[in-house]
Design a protein around this motif. Structure first.
Motif, PDB file in Angstrom:
ATOM      1  N   PHE A 117       0.851  -1.198   0.000  1.00 22.72           N
ATOM      2  CA  PHE A 117       0.000   0.000   0.000  1.00 22.72           C
ATOM      3  C   PHE A 117       0.883   1.243   0.000  1.00 22.72           C
ATOM      4  CE2 PHE A 117      -2.916   2.738   2.852  1.00 22.72           C
ATOM      5  CZ  PHE A 117      -3.461   3.378   1.749  1.00 22.72           C
ATOM      6  N   TRP A 118       0.696   2.103  -1.030  1.00 15.57           N
ATOM      7  CA  TRP A 118       1.558   3.271  -1.214  1.00 15.57           C
ATOM      8  C   TRP A 118       0.725   4.528  -1.443  1.00 15.57           C
ATOM      9  CZ3 TRP A 118       7.122   3.313  -2.347  1.00 15.57           C
ATOM     10  CH2 TRP A 118       7.721   2.063  -2.135  1.00 15.57           C
ATOM     11  N   ILE A 119       1.328   5.676  -1.082  1.00  9.39           N
ATOM     12  CA  ILE A 119       0.791   6.982  -1.457  1.00  9.39           C
ATOM     13  C   ILE A 119       1.717   7.513  -2.550  1.00  9.39           C
ATOM     14  CG2 ILE A 119       0.095   9.261  -0.674  1.00  9.39           C
ATOM     15  CD1 ILE A 119      -1.323   6.892   0.709  1.00  9.39           C
ATOM     16  N   GLY A 143      -2.448  16.439   4.764  1.00  8.19           N
ATOM     17  CA  GLY A 143      -2.608  14.997   4.659  1.00  8.19           C
ATOM     18  C   GLY A 143      -2.070  14.461   3.358  1.00  8.19           C
ATOM     19  N   THR A 144      -0.749  14.330   3.248  1.00  7.96           N
ATOM     20  CA  THR A 144      -0.133  13.826   2.021  1.00  7.96           C
ATOM     21  C   THR A 144       0.494  12.459   2.220  1.00  7.96           C
ATOM     22  OG1 THR A 144       1.994  14.861   2.531  1.00  7.96           O
ATOM     23  CG2 THR A 144       0.407  16.167   1.269  1.00  7.96           C
ATOM     24  N   GLY A 145       0.443  11.929   3.433  1.00  9.45           N
ATOM     25  CA  GLY A 145       1.043  10.630   3.700  1.00  9.45           C
ATOM     26  C   GLY A 145       2.481  10.714   4.145  1.00  9.45           C
ATOM     27  N   THR A 146       3.062  11.913   4.143  1.00 10.32           N
ATOM     28  CA  THR A 146       4.465  12.046   4.511  1.00 10.32           C
ATOM     29  C   THR A 146       4.645  12.305   5.999  1.00 10.32           C
ATOM     30  OG1 THR A 146       4.442  14.422   4.017  1.00 10.32           O
ATOM     31  CG2 THR A 146       5.073  12.931   2.237  1.00 10.32           C
ATOM     32  N   HIS A 147       3.615  12.775   6.706  1.00 10.94           N
ATOM     33  CA  HIS A 147       3.755  13.075   8.132  1.00 10.94           C
ATOM     34  C   HIS A 147       3.507  11.815   8.961  1.00 10.94           C
ATOM     35  CE1 HIS A 147       3.069  14.919  12.073  1.00 10.94           C
ATOM     36  NE2 HIS A 147       3.780  15.925  11.605  1.00 10.94           N
ATOM     37  N   PRO A 148       4.264  11.630  10.060  1.00 12.71           N
ATOM     38  CA  PRO A 148       4.084  10.426  10.880  1.00 12.71           C
ATOM     39  C   PRO A 148       2.650  10.187  11.327  1.00 12.71           C
ATOM     40  CG  PRO A 148       6.073  11.582  11.551  1.00 12.71           C
ATOM     41  CD  PRO A 148       5.384  12.456  10.540  1.00 12.71           C
ATOM     42  N   THR A 149       1.910  11.244  11.657  1.00  7.67           N
ATOM     43  CA  THR A 149       0.534  11.052  12.119  1.00  7.67           C
ATOM     44  C   THR A 149      -0.330  10.426  11.026  1.00  7.67           C
ATOM     45  OG1 THR A 149      -0.113  13.296  11.488  1.00  7.67           O
ATOM     46  CG2 THR A 149       0.711  12.994  13.710  1.00  7.67           C
ATOM     47  N   THR A 150      -0.132  10.882   9.794  1.00  5.84           N
ATOM     48  CA  THR A 150      -0.905  10.325   8.677  1.00  5.84           C
ATOM     49  C   THR A 150      -0.485   8.887   8.394  1.00  5.84           C
ATOM     50  OG1 THR A 150      -0.943  12.558   7.724  1.00  5.84           O
ATOM     51  CG2 THR A 150      -1.672  10.749   6.319  1.00  5.84           C
ATOM     52  N   ARG A 151       0.815   8.635   8.405  1.00  2.00           N
ATOM     53  CA  ARG A 151       1.297   7.276   8.142  1.00  2.00           C
ATOM     54  C   ARG A 151       0.765   6.289   9.178  1.00  2.00           C
ATOM     55  NH1 ARG A 151       6.337   9.770   6.901  1.00  2.00           N
ATOM     56  NH2 ARG A 151       7.185   9.138   8.914  1.00  2.00           N
ATOM     57  N   MET A 152       0.757   6.680  10.452  1.00  2.00           N
ATOM     58  CA  MET A 152       0.265   5.766  11.483  1.00  2.00           C
ATOM     59  C   MET A 152      -1.216   5.447  11.295  1.00  2.00           C
ATOM     60  SD  MET A 152       2.277   6.800  15.010  1.00  2.00           S
ATOM     61  CE  MET A 152       1.857   8.548  14.970  1.00  2.00           C
ATOM     62  N   CYS A 153      -2.013   6.462  10.955  1.00  2.00           N
ATOM     63  CA  CYS A 153      -3.436   6.223  10.685  1.00  2.00           C
ATOM     64  C   CYS A 153      -3.612   5.289   9.497  1.00  2.00           C
ATOM     65  CB  CYS A 153      -4.158   7.540  10.421  1.00  2.00           C
ATOM     66  SG  CYS A 153      -4.367   8.595  11.863  1.00  2.00           S
ATOM     67  N   LEU A 154      -2.831   5.508   8.457  1.00  3.91           N
ATOM     68  CA  LEU A 154      -2.933   4.676   7.260  1.00  3.91           C
ATOM     69  C   LEU A 154      -2.520   3.231   7.566  1.00  3.91           C
ATOM     70  CD1 LEU A 154      -1.486   7.191   4.643  1.00  3.91           C
ATOM     71  CD2 LEU A 154      -3.849   6.377   4.755  1.00  3.91           C
ATOM     72  N   ARG A 155      -1.485   3.060   8.375  1.00  2.00           N
ATOM     73  CA  ARG A 155      -1.066   1.705   8.758  1.00  2.00           C
ATOM     74  C   ARG A 155      -2.179   0.999   9.529  1.00  2.00           C
ATOM     75  NH1 ARG A 155       4.361   3.777   9.770  1.00  2.00           N
ATOM     76  NH2 ARG A 155       3.926   4.018  12.009  1.00  2.00           N
ATOM     77  N   TRP A 156      -2.820   1.751  10.446  1.00  4.88           N
ATOM     78  CA  TRP A 156      -3.904   1.149  11.225  1.00  4.88           C
ATOM     79  C   TRP A 156      -5.042   0.720  10.306  1.00  4.88           C
ATOM     80  CZ3 TRP A 156      -9.002   1.318  12.206  1.00  4.88           C
ATOM     81  CH2 TRP A 156      -9.454   0.693  13.366  1.00  4.88           C
ATOM     82  N   ILE A 157      -5.403   1.581   9.369  1.00  8.14           N
ATOM     83  CA  ILE A 157      -6.481   1.269   8.437  1.00  8.14           C
ATOM     84  C   ILE A 157      -6.141   0.023   7.611  1.00  8.14           C
ATOM     85  CG2 ILE A 157      -7.633   2.073   6.325  1.00  8.14           C
ATOM     86  CD1 ILE A 157      -7.526   4.914   7.602  1.00  8.14           C
ATOM     87  N   ALA A 158      -4.909  -0.038   7.100  1.00  6.94           N
ATOM     88  CA  ALA A 158      -4.494  -1.192   6.290  1.00  6.94           C
ATOM     89  C   ALA A 158      -4.503  -2.478   7.108  1.00  6.94           C
ATOM     90  CB  ALA A 158      -3.106  -0.932   5.707  1.00  6.94           C
ATOM     91  N   ALA A 159      -4.137  -2.378   8.391  1.00 10.34           N
ATOM     92  CA  ALA A 159      -4.094  -3.566   9.249  1.00 10.34           C
ATOM     93  C   ALA A 159      -5.480  -4.064   9.624  1.00 10.34           C
ATOM     94  CB  ALA A 159      -3.289  -3.256  10.516  1.00 10.34           C
TER      95      ALA A 159
END
Length: 293
Positions: A117-119, A143-159
């Motif tokens: 899964f990539w941005i 919200g571009t996927g480059t900030h740690p807060t966004t990445r962590m949310c995206l990881r949670w969603i993918a999991a």
């Protein structure tokens, strides 16, 4: 292009900026004149709230002109003004012509959230290993996927693919989290924000990524939702504790980001009357907190 550089006290910034625009400056940028020194001072403001001040105690103003003569004329005019006594002309310098669009784009590369899964910014090719990719134009909204807060949310969603149910992205920004939820099996996705530009960006990005969601103002949130995601900042998250907790369906998940590690106890205390938060992920001093209703 030629850049005229000035320094001035904080209370002169607005006046000088207006004067430079009146003198045909193509752009005016304000920076901390003490950046990189022990006197450097950060200006932070919560979403929807103004920063504690509009400029720095010692501000550096850089204005861009098409011709050197224009920049030097602007400097001469400003020097003659009574209000300029507390200010200083640093100088005029030539700026090399650049392809500013290409320069800006070069700062954003594809971001790996998981192996699959990539941005991916729209001007890049999707990596061959990416089975899912969100195509995004950085800069439309936060919200571009480059900030740690966004990445962590995206990881949670993918999991939690296939377990998301009905989802709301509260404070959607670019819509990246709502789009990710739609891509990972959410049954219905809603995205809300107080900023009309964010709502428009979310709709545009959803259409570009061929996913269906509903975007609107926060008043549109009805609930309950099996997944409530809010990537904002600690202060508004604390204020929103009763509302966000109420939106979570029984057995559902609350996912909060925009929180520094040192703020974990504050958030736990704010949500304690409603839900029991715990730290689920951390990256670069930021944490992801979740709770189960």
């Amino acid at each position: 292009m030629f850049e005229l550089i000035l320094t001035c006290p904080e209370d002169h910034v607005e006046l000088l900026s207006d004067a430079l625009e009146a003198l045909d400056a193509l752009s005016v940028a304000v920076e901390d004149a003490d950046a990189g020194t022990p006197e450097e001072r950060a200006l932070f403001g919560e979403p929807g709230l103004p920063p504690p001040s509009e400029a720095w105690q010692r501000s550096r103003i850089a204005s861009l002109f098409a011709e050197r003569q224009q920049a030097e004329h602007a400097a001469a005019v400003l020097r003659a003004q009574d209000f300029f006594a507390a200010c200083e002309i640093v100088g005029v310098r030539a700026i090399a012509d650049q392809d500013w669009v290409r320069l800006t784009q070069s700062q954003f590369e594809p971001v790996s959230i998981t192996d699959r899964f990539w941005i991916v910014p729209t001007w890049h090719e999707v990596p061959p290993q990416a089975q899912r990719a969100i195509r995004l134009d950085p800069g439309l909204a936060f919200g571009t996927g480059t900030h740690p807060t966004t990445r962590m949310c995206l990881r949670w969603i993918a999991a939690h693919e296939g377990e998301l149910g009905r989802v709301i992205d509260y404070g959607c920004g670019s819509g990246i989290l709502a789009i990710a939820a739609a891509m990972h099996g959410a049954t219905r996705v809603e995205a809300v924000d107080i900023d009309p530009a964010a709502i428009e960006a979310t709709r545009f990005n959803a259409e570009s990524n061929r996913v269906e969601l509903i975007a609107g103002a926060p008043e549109a949130a009805s609930g309950p939702y099996e997944t409530v995601v809010a990537n904002i900042l600690a202060t508004p998250l604390k204020v929103l504790a009763p509302l966000l907790s109420r939106l979570v369906a029984p057995g559902g998940n609350l996912v909060l980001a925009g929180i520094l590690q040192r703020q974990a106890d504050e958030l736990k205390d704010a949500y304690a009357p409603y839900l029991s938060l715990h730290v689920a992920d951390e990256e670069d001093g930021w944490i992801l907190m979740t709770a189960r209703a």
